[in-house]
Motif scaffolding. Structure first.
Motif, short mmCIF file in Angstrom:
data_model
loop_
_atom_site.label_atom_id
_atom_site.label_comp_id
_atom_site.label_asym_id
_atom_site.label_seq_id
_atom_site.Cartn_x
_atom_site.Cartn_y
_atom_site.Cartn_z
N ALA A 127 -119.15 36.30 6.88
CA ALA A 127 -118.93 36.84 8.14
C ALA A 127 -119.47 36.02 9.06
O ALA A 127 -118.98 36.26 10.23
CB ALA A 127 -119.97 38.14 8.00
N GLN A 130 -116.90 33.73 10.20
CA GLN A 130 -116.00 34.33 10.96
C GLN A 130 -116.23 34.46 12.33
O GLN A 130 -115.57 34.27 13.13
CB GLN A 130 -115.56 35.75 10.48
CG GLN A 130 -114.48 36.50 11.05
CD GLN A 130 -114.21 37.92 10.51
OE1 GLN A 130 -114.89 38.32 9.47
NE2 GLN A 130 -113.04 38.58 10.71
N ARG A 131 -117.62 34.84 12.44
CA ARG A 131 -118.40 34.86 13.85
C ARG A 131 -118.28 33.47 14.53
O ARG A 131 -118.14 33.42 15.78
CB ARG A 131 -119.59 35.48 13.79
CG ARG A 131 -120.25 35.78 15.08
CD ARG A 131 -119.55 36.83 15.98
NE ARG A 131 -119.65 38.12 15.13
CZ ARG A 131 -120.72 39.19 15.08
NH1 ARG A 131 -121.46 38.76 15.95
NH2 ARG A 131 -120.33 40.03 14.43
N ARG A 133 -116.11 30.72 14.10
CA ARG A 133 -114.86 30.54 14.69
C ARG A 133 -114.48 31.27 15.65
O ARG A 133 -113.72 30.79 16.40
CB ARG A 133 -113.82 31.04 13.33
CG ARG A 133 -112.25 30.57 13.69
CD ARG A 133 -111.28 31.15 12.32
NE ARG A 133 -110.15 30.93 12.73
CZ ARG A 133 -109.15 31.56 12.25
NH1 ARG A 133 -109.20 32.53 11.70
NH2 ARG A 133 -107.59 31.17 12.45
N ALA A 180 -112.36 29.42 4.64
CA ALA A 180 -112.81 29.67 5.92
C ALA A 180 -113.01 28.44 6.97
O ALA A 180 -112.86 28.54 8.11
CB ALA A 180 -114.20 30.49 5.95
N ARG A 183 -109.64 27.25 7.95
CA ARG A 183 -109.07 27.70 9.03
C ARG A 183 -109.50 27.24 10.34
O ARG A 183 -108.69 27.38 11.61
CB ARG A 183 -109.37 29.44 9.09
CG ARG A 183 -108.63 30.27 8.03
CD ARG A 183 -109.32 31.58 7.72
NE ARG A 183 -108.38 32.31 6.93
CZ ARG A 183 -107.53 32.68 6.85
NH1 ARG A 183 -106.93 33.13 7.95
NH2 ARG A 183 -107.00 33.60 5.86
#
Length: 261
Positions: A127, A130-131, A133, A180, A183
């Motif tokens: 998580a 993701q934040r 990115r 991740a 990405r």
């Protein structure tokens, strides 16, 4: 302009080694992770005495990040990514600090380890990535020279670890962690160390246990990701490996990138 990252693993315990490195290599910007001190305990005067100005984001006993700049005050842009820790009611951990130094956006991070895997700590790691990115995308849209650097706690590829088998079950090497990270690179960021060392075999961390340093059983988890505006100015990148072998050293070693003015 040399921009460096160093997981110091306790700024008070490693202060002599840290100052030694700063004075011997003189990076323009030094980003520190795992300072492991509350804000009021940060030894800013020690750095002022050798010409460095600092901003920091501390936390008692754990985590903590700081940005040091040679002769200039870092201009803080943001602290934290607005994501709470894995424990209920814990609040946000001190893992992210962003500033501008000499026209370059400096994004210093200490990404969650994620062990044990699977579990809430691993979910938190993903998580958080993701934040991160999403924040990187915002910076990308601003089209500013930027570097996102620090301890990512991700071993990107098999070539970045001394033994794939030894680390196979670790959160640092799970497919989700690697995906991740990939990405972020796919968004257009340049991994400075990997770009100049495409065959791998470059380590930034050696555990204190099992003679890892003496046997060179290490892996690469400290990274410098450059925006296109900065990647075009990259002249060199490397690892200050010798500092891992000094007395009372951190288990990480500094990584750095040099960019043209």
């Amino acid at each position: 302009m040399r921009i460096a990252s160093f997981n110091i693993n306790g700024i008070k315990a490693r202060l002599p080694r840290l100052k030694e490195w700063l004075e011997e290599t003189r990076p323009t910007v030094a980003c520190l992770q795992e300072i492991k001190t509350m804000d009021e305990g940060f030894p800013a005067d020690e750095f002022e005495s050798i010409g460095y100005k600092a901003i920091w984001h501390g936390q008692k006993s754990f985590n903590g990040v700081a940005i040091l700049a040679d002769g200039v005050e870092p201009v803080e842009i943001q602290r934290g990514l607005g994501i709470d820790g894995p424990k209920e009611g814990e609040g946000e951990q001190a893992r992210y600090l962003e500033a501008e130094v000499n026209g370059v956006r400096i994004c210093n991070l200490y990404l969650p380890n994620g062990n044990p895997h699977p579990g809430p700590k691993f979910d938190y790691k993903l998580a958080w990535m993701q934040r991160l990115r999403a924040r990187m995308q915002t910076i990308w849209d601003e089209e500013v020279p930027a570097v996102v650097l620090g301890d990512f706690n991700v071993i990107p590829e098999d070539k970045d670890v001394w033994s794939v088998r030894a680390m196979a079950s670790d959160a640092l090497m799970q497919p989700e962690s690697r995906d991740a990270y990939r990405r972020m690179l796919a968004d257009g960021w340049t991994d400075a160390i990997d770009t100049l060392n495409p065959r791998g075999g470059v380590w930034t961390y050696w555990d204190y246990q099992a003679g890892a340093w003496q046997r060179d059983h290490g892996f690469r988890i400290d990274h410098l990701l450059l925006s296109p505006e900065l990647a075009d100015r990259m002249q060199a990148a490397g690892v200050d490996k010798e500092y891992r072998g000094r007395e009372k050293a951190s288990d990480h070693t500094p990584v750095w990138v040099e960019i043209s003015a």
